[in-house]
Design a protein around this motif. Structure first.
Motif, PDB file in Angstrom:
ATOM      1  N   LEU A   1       0.403  -1.636   6.845  1.00  0.00           N
ATOM      2  CA  LEU A   1       1.262  -0.619   5.837  1.00  0.00           C
ATOM      3  C   LEU A   1       0.975   0.868   6.534  1.00  0.00           C
ATOM      4  CD1 LEU A   1       0.476  -2.237   2.233  1.00  0.00           C
ATOM      5  CD2 LEU A   1       2.545  -2.274   3.640  1.00  0.00           C
TER       6      LEU A   1
ATOM      7  N   SER B   1       3.505   3.465   8.010  1.00  0.00           N
ATOM      8  CA  SER B   1       3.568   4.706   7.561  1.00  0.00           C
ATOM      9  C   SER B   1       3.479   5.965   8.703  1.00  0.00           C
ATOM     10  CB  SER B   1       2.631   5.091   6.562  1.00  0.00           C
ATOM     11  OG  SER B   1       2.518   6.353   6.088  1.00  0.00           O
TER      12      SER B   1
ATOM     13  N   GLN C   1      -0.447  12.761   5.114  1.00  0.00           N
ATOM     14  CA  GLN C   1       0.874  12.367   4.350  1.00  0.00           C
ATOM     15  C   GLN C   1       0.474  11.037   4.139  1.00  0.00           C
ATOM     16  OE1 GLN C   1       3.367  14.092   7.750  1.00  0.00           O
ATOM     17  NE2 GLN C   1       4.737  14.566   6.142  1.00  0.00           N
ATOM     18  N   THR C   2       0.174  10.059   5.164  1.00  0.00           N
ATOM     19  CA  THR C   2      -0.141   8.539   4.906  1.00  0.00           C
ATOM     20  C   THR C   2      -1.142   8.391   3.616  1.00  0.00           C
ATOM     21  OG1 THR C   2       0.374   8.196   7.189  1.00  0.00           O
ATOM     22  CG2 THR C   2      -0.855   6.688   5.815  1.00  0.00           C
TER      23      THR C   2
ATOM     24  N   ARG D   1       1.118   9.718   0.276  1.00  0.00           N
ATOM     25  CA  ARG D   1       2.190   8.862   0.050  1.00  0.00           C
ATOM     26  C   ARG D   1       1.758   7.330   0.041  1.00  0.00           C
ATOM     27  NH1 ARG D   1       7.160  10.487   3.619  1.00  0.00           N
ATOM     28  NH2 ARG D   1       8.153   8.991   2.125  1.00  0.00           N
ATOM     29  N   LEU D   2       0.765   6.801   0.733  1.00  0.00           N
ATOM     30  CA  LEU D   2       0.714   5.415   0.649  1.00  0.00           C
ATOM     31  C   LEU D   2      -0.699   4.966   0.102  1.00  0.00           C
ATOM     32  CD1 LEU D   2       1.845   2.823   2.012  1.00  0.00           C
ATOM     33  CD2 LEU D   2       0.395   3.049   3.649  1.00  0.00           C
TER      34      LEU D   2
ATOM     35  N   PRO E   1      -1.387   6.086  -3.811  1.00  0.00           N
ATOM     36  CA  PRO E   1      -0.980   5.225  -4.886  1.00  0.00           C
ATOM     37  C   PRO E   1      -1.475   3.736  -4.849  1.00  0.00           C
ATOM     38  CG  PRO E   1       0.708   6.202  -3.240  1.00  0.00           C
ATOM     39  CD  PRO E   1      -0.355   6.819  -2.950  1.00  0.00           C
ATOM     40  N   LEU E   2      -1.560   3.336  -3.705  1.00  0.00           N
ATOM     41  CA  LEU E   2      -1.986   1.871  -3.676  1.00  0.00           C
ATOM     42  C   LEU E   2      -3.394   1.765  -4.246  1.00  0.00           C
ATOM     43  CD1 LEU E   2      -0.500   0.439  -0.276  1.00  0.00           C
ATOM     44  CD2 LEU E   2       0.511   0.229  -2.622  1.00  0.00           C
TER      45      LEU E   2
END
Ligand SMILES: Nc1ncnc2c1ncn2[C@@H]1O[C@H](COP(=O)(O)OP(=O)(O)O)[C@@H](O)[C@H]1O
Ligand SMILES: [Mg+2]
Lengths: 366, 266
Positions: B160, B164, B173-174, B177-178, B181-182
């Motif tokens: 994942l 990204s 940013q990864t 944005r990823l 939240p995960l």
């Protein structure tokens, strides 16, 4: 074994977009890639074909910039990729696991990379819509990513990469998780998509039929090396060696010794005719015969290349019949594929002769 | 089924032994008497009402809440990069580094408290205060926060993050944005856990505090005064209920995160 002569034999090679120059990759003491050196043309559908663990994914990850080569150089569209991180390369990847972002819906997944391009709201929305249509997911924009089937996930992964309009699209066994029917459908769609978009595809697969169906050219990879590069026809009809011959399709191999420019000695089976290229007399070699180039005749058969034996197995497949023929003096039975004609299926034990024209035989050095 | 019967008796005794004393707390807190003795005198909530009139208790409660809040955030923020490093990268000395970070789990808190006291007073020369308590609590909370975050991050596919990057996101940013939240369910349960641990902690707070008290330390100091016992019991009951709720909440969030095949679920 070198890839270059075989590559030169292929008919038209478009202007190179990717230059892979003497790339090697080691993980500790595992050599995943050894001296990989070839080019991929602009707009080509290029496949990397090989058994699991041969280094296909590693090569793809190096092209994407996720992995760095141990030695060697990669040039994409004239730009040296050394020091260019994955997020700034003109490549996008469809991951084998699809890597769909689980916290985002279909539309947000596809738009994930577009945000970085700063295209403005309207253009972004337009591109997402276009991509959804391209992969036939119109109407799925708001669908939650974990409410998708395998095939739909695959399409989202594809759309998410294509929407970035990469110069090179990298696909790591994108169809291997799908069932047969869906896979064949997607193969046709992928091929059509690649033709219309004109994007260069680098496609990884371990399925030879898939590679043959899709590719302009295929590189056969084995144990971190490239054995041969060529069009599907090149590879099938003019394999550079035994490994490639056995890898693509089915092949009968007879141990022989070269005995002249157009003849080989098959020991107890006697002399046989086949064109010999570049192998001096007395060289031990393999006579390679495709099952579909062989014919079966009841009884003795005509003169020429002829081996007498008996039918050991007959498998009726509708459009064709697969035979195994025991030949006295040959360790393994010969495989013969006969088109289904009006003639009845030969009974087990029938005495038959296997015959073939001289040019159907291929003499491969060991 | 004598085996089953024996086991049931054992289980009941076990639970009674563990929870019996704890349940005395709410029981005596509603008893209309200043002494925690049987027989019970009658039901009252006056001990609870009295609580709100006692400034020192409210001050100590305020201190504890502020420390616990700060500590849980700081420990989580410090543990996050460590958890990412542990789950995403291979590096030399990873196993020993991880073991070292987990060490406070097994060091007795009295040893830890004395060691911290020596460091703070002798080597750093910092006067004792609520700040030093908070610093000590961060050390104690770190391994808990780290293991919660690691178990969360281990749960999702490393490709994942690669995807990204591939789609044009730089590492930061990864993260936003990823990864963030995960990891959110893990982050929330890390915050809750850090809060509870700091809020309940006594030994280190006792050693490292200056003139101001945290709630556990204040309660301990009040045990000498029989008159304030019912108030202590009432407060203890409230804390008991609140901590139980927080622990259950943290565990529910963590469980849902680990078992869900969709790491984005909270
Ligand atoms: N990150 C890694 N660390 C160590 N070995 C690896 C790593 N990635 C791949 N390999 C090894 O490199 C070889 C090639 O792997 P891979 O490229 O995944 O093969 P393929 O995709 O063809 O199945 C394998 O032997 C694999 O074990
Ligand atoms: Mg692979």
């Amino acid at each position: 074994m070198t890839a270059r002569p075989a590559e030169a034999a292929s008919t038209t090679t478009p202007a190179p977009l990717l230059r892979i120059e003497r790339i090697t990759k080691s993980f500790g003491n595992v050599d995943a890639l050894r001296d990989i050196d070839f080019t991929i043309g602009r707009g080509e559908f290029f496949s990397l074909l090989g058994a699991s663990g041969c280094g296909k994914t590693t090569l793809l990850r190096i092209l994407a910039g996720i992995e760095q080569p141990t030695t060697g150089r990669l040039v994409i569209d004239g730009q040296d990729m050394a020091g260019v991180p994955a997020n700034r390369r003109p490549t996008n990847m469809v991951f084998q696991s699809y890597a769909i972002f689980p916290h985002l819906n279909v539309e947000e997944n596809i738009g994930y990379g577009l945000k970085n391009l700063k295209l403005g709201k309207e253009e972004t929305a337009r591109r997402i819509e276009e991509a959804l249509a391209l992969v036939k997911l119109d109407g799925f924009a708001k669908r939650n990513s974990h409410a998708l089937s395998g095939g739909q996930r695959q399409r989202v992964a594809l759309a998410r990469a294509l929407v970035m309009r990469p110069k090179v699209l990298l696909l790591d066994e994108p169809l291997s998780a799908l069932d047969k029917k869906l896979r064949e459908e997607m193969q046709l769609e992928l091929r059509a998509m690649q033709r219309t978009l004109g994007i260069t595809f680098v496609f990884v697969t371990h399925d030879q039929e898939e590679a043959m169906t899709l590719s302009d050219r295929i590189a056969i990879v084995s144990a971190g090396r490239i054995l041969q590069i060529g069009s599907p026809q090149d590879l099938y009809e003019r394999p550079a060696g035994r490994e490639v011959a056995e890898f693509l399709g089915s092949m009968n191999l007879l141990p022989v010794t070269v005995s002249g420019p157009a003849s080989v000695d098959a020991g107890p089976l006697g002399p046989l005719s086949a064109p010999v290229k570049g192998l001096p007399d007395g060289t031990p070699a393999q006579l390679a015969l495709r099952p579909e180039r062989l014919s079966l005749v009841e009884g003795e058969g005509p003169a020429g290349n002829r081996l007498s034996g008996a039918v050991a197995e007959a498998v009726y497949l509708g459009d064709r019949i697969h035979y195994l023929v025991d030949i006295p003096g040959l360790a393994r039975p010969l495989r013969v594929v006969a088109p289904n004609s009006v003639a009845p299926v030969l009974a087990l034990g029938s005495p038959v002769a296997v015959t073939w024209p001289d040019e159907a035989g291929l003499v491969l050095g060991d | 089924m004598t085996g089953g019967w024996g086991f049931k008796t054992y289980a009941i005794l076990f639970i009674a032994f563990i929870y019996g004393p704890v349940l005395m707390l709410p029981l005596f807190s509603v008893n209309d008497s200043n002494f925690a003795t049987f027989p019970l005198a009658g039901f009252t909530l006056r001990h609870y009402a009295d609580l709100w009139t006692q400034r020192p208790i409210l001050e100590a409660l305020g201190n504890s809440v502020r420390i616990a809040a700060g500590v849980s955030v700081l420990a989580t923020v410090v543990a996050m990069p460590a958890a990412i490093a542990v789950t995403r990268f291979r590096f030399a000395g990873k196993a020993p580094a991880l073991a070292f970070m987990m060490l406070p789990l097994v060091v007795p808190s009295i040893v830890m408290a004395v060691a911290l006291l020596v460091i703070v007073l002798r080597f750093l020369g910092i006067p004792l205060s609520l700040w030093t308590v908070a610093a000590g609590h961060v050390v104690v909370c770190l391994p808990f926060c780290l293991s919660v975050l690691v178990s969360r991050l281990e749960g999702f596919d490393a490709s994942l993050e690669e995807a990204s990057r591939d789609l044009g996101c730089a590492p930061m940013q990864t993260f936003w944005r990823l990864t963030f939240p995960l990891a959110l369910p893990g982050i929330i349960s890390s915050l809750l856990l850090g809060f509870i641990i700091s809020f309940d902690e006594f030994v280190i707070a006792f050693f490292l505090t200056g003139t101001e008290n945290t709630l556990p330390v204040y309660l301990y100091s009040q045990l000498r005064f029989p008159n304030s016992l019912p108030g202590t019991l009432a407060l203890g009951s409230l804390i008991l209920i609140a901590s139980t709720l927080l622990v259950v909440l943290a565990e529910v969030i963590r469980r849902r995160g680990v078992t869900s095949d969709n790491p984005g679920d909270i």
